[in-house]
Design a protein around this motif. Sequence first.
Motif, PDB file in Angstrom:
ATOM      1  N   ALA A  52     -48.637 -21.173  -6.486  1.00 52.79           N
ATOM      2  CA  ALA A  52     -47.377 -20.430  -6.597  1.00 52.79           C
ATOM      3  C   ALA A  52     -46.208 -21.330  -6.212  1.00 52.79           C
ATOM      4  O   ALA A  52     -45.100 -21.186  -6.725  1.00 52.79           O
ATOM      5  N   LYS A  53     -46.475 -22.274  -5.285  1.00 49.00           N
ATOM      6  CA  LYS A  53     -45.457 -23.233  -4.871  1.00 49.00           C
ATOM      7  C   LYS A  53     -46.088 -24.600  -4.746  1.00 49.00           C
ATOM      8  O   LYS A  53     -47.210 -24.728  -4.253  1.00 49.00           O
ATOM      9  N   ARG A 105     -41.143 -26.381  -4.420  1.00 52.08           N
ATOM     10  CA  ARG A 105     -40.566 -25.825  -5.639  1.00 52.08           C
ATOM     11  C   ARG A 105     -41.618 -24.946  -6.316  1.00 52.08           C
ATOM     12  O   ARG A 105     -42.808 -25.084  -6.059  1.00 52.08           O
ATOM     13  N   SER A 106     -41.169 -24.088  -7.217  1.00 50.36           N
ATOM     14  CA  SER A 106     -42.082 -23.130  -7.845  1.00 50.36           C
ATOM     15  C   SER A 106     -42.868 -23.728  -9.002  1.00 50.36           C
ATOM     16  O   SER A 106     -43.811 -23.118  -9.491  1.00 50.36           O
ATOM     17  N   SER A 107     -42.489 -24.942  -9.445  1.00 58.33           N
ATOM     18  CA  SER A 107     -43.254 -25.582 -10.515  1.00 58.33           C
ATOM     19  C   SER A 107     -43.219 -27.093 -10.326  1.00 58.33           C
ATOM     20  O   SER A 107     -42.326 -27.625  -9.645  1.00 58.33           O
TER      21      SER A 107
END
Length: 83
Positions: free
Chosen positions: A45-46, A56-58
């Motif tokens: 997810a992070k 960060r999320s990606s």
Amino acid sequence: MAKYYCEYCGTVRSSVSSLTASSCHRHPLGTNKGRHKLYEGSEKAKYTCKYCGTQRSSISCLTLSSCHRHPNGTNKGKHSPAL
Ligand SMILES: [Zn+2]
Ligand SMILES: [Zn+2]
């Protein structure tokens, strides 16, 4: 469908062979100076930078910016996702 991510730029492909077939626009040696590299960690997810802890999320968001604790020197390279 399986997803394989590039460690440098976050590009997603459905197979390792198609991922590593094309050049990477965020390769550490320079834009398109090498091919995508398989990210061997699990999907998260992070994503956390292994040098400085930025989250960060990606992978693509994480590797977008320079890392102030990069081993080559301050901002001499991008954040890199921990496995
Ligand atoms: Zn890449
Ligand atoms: Zn970092």
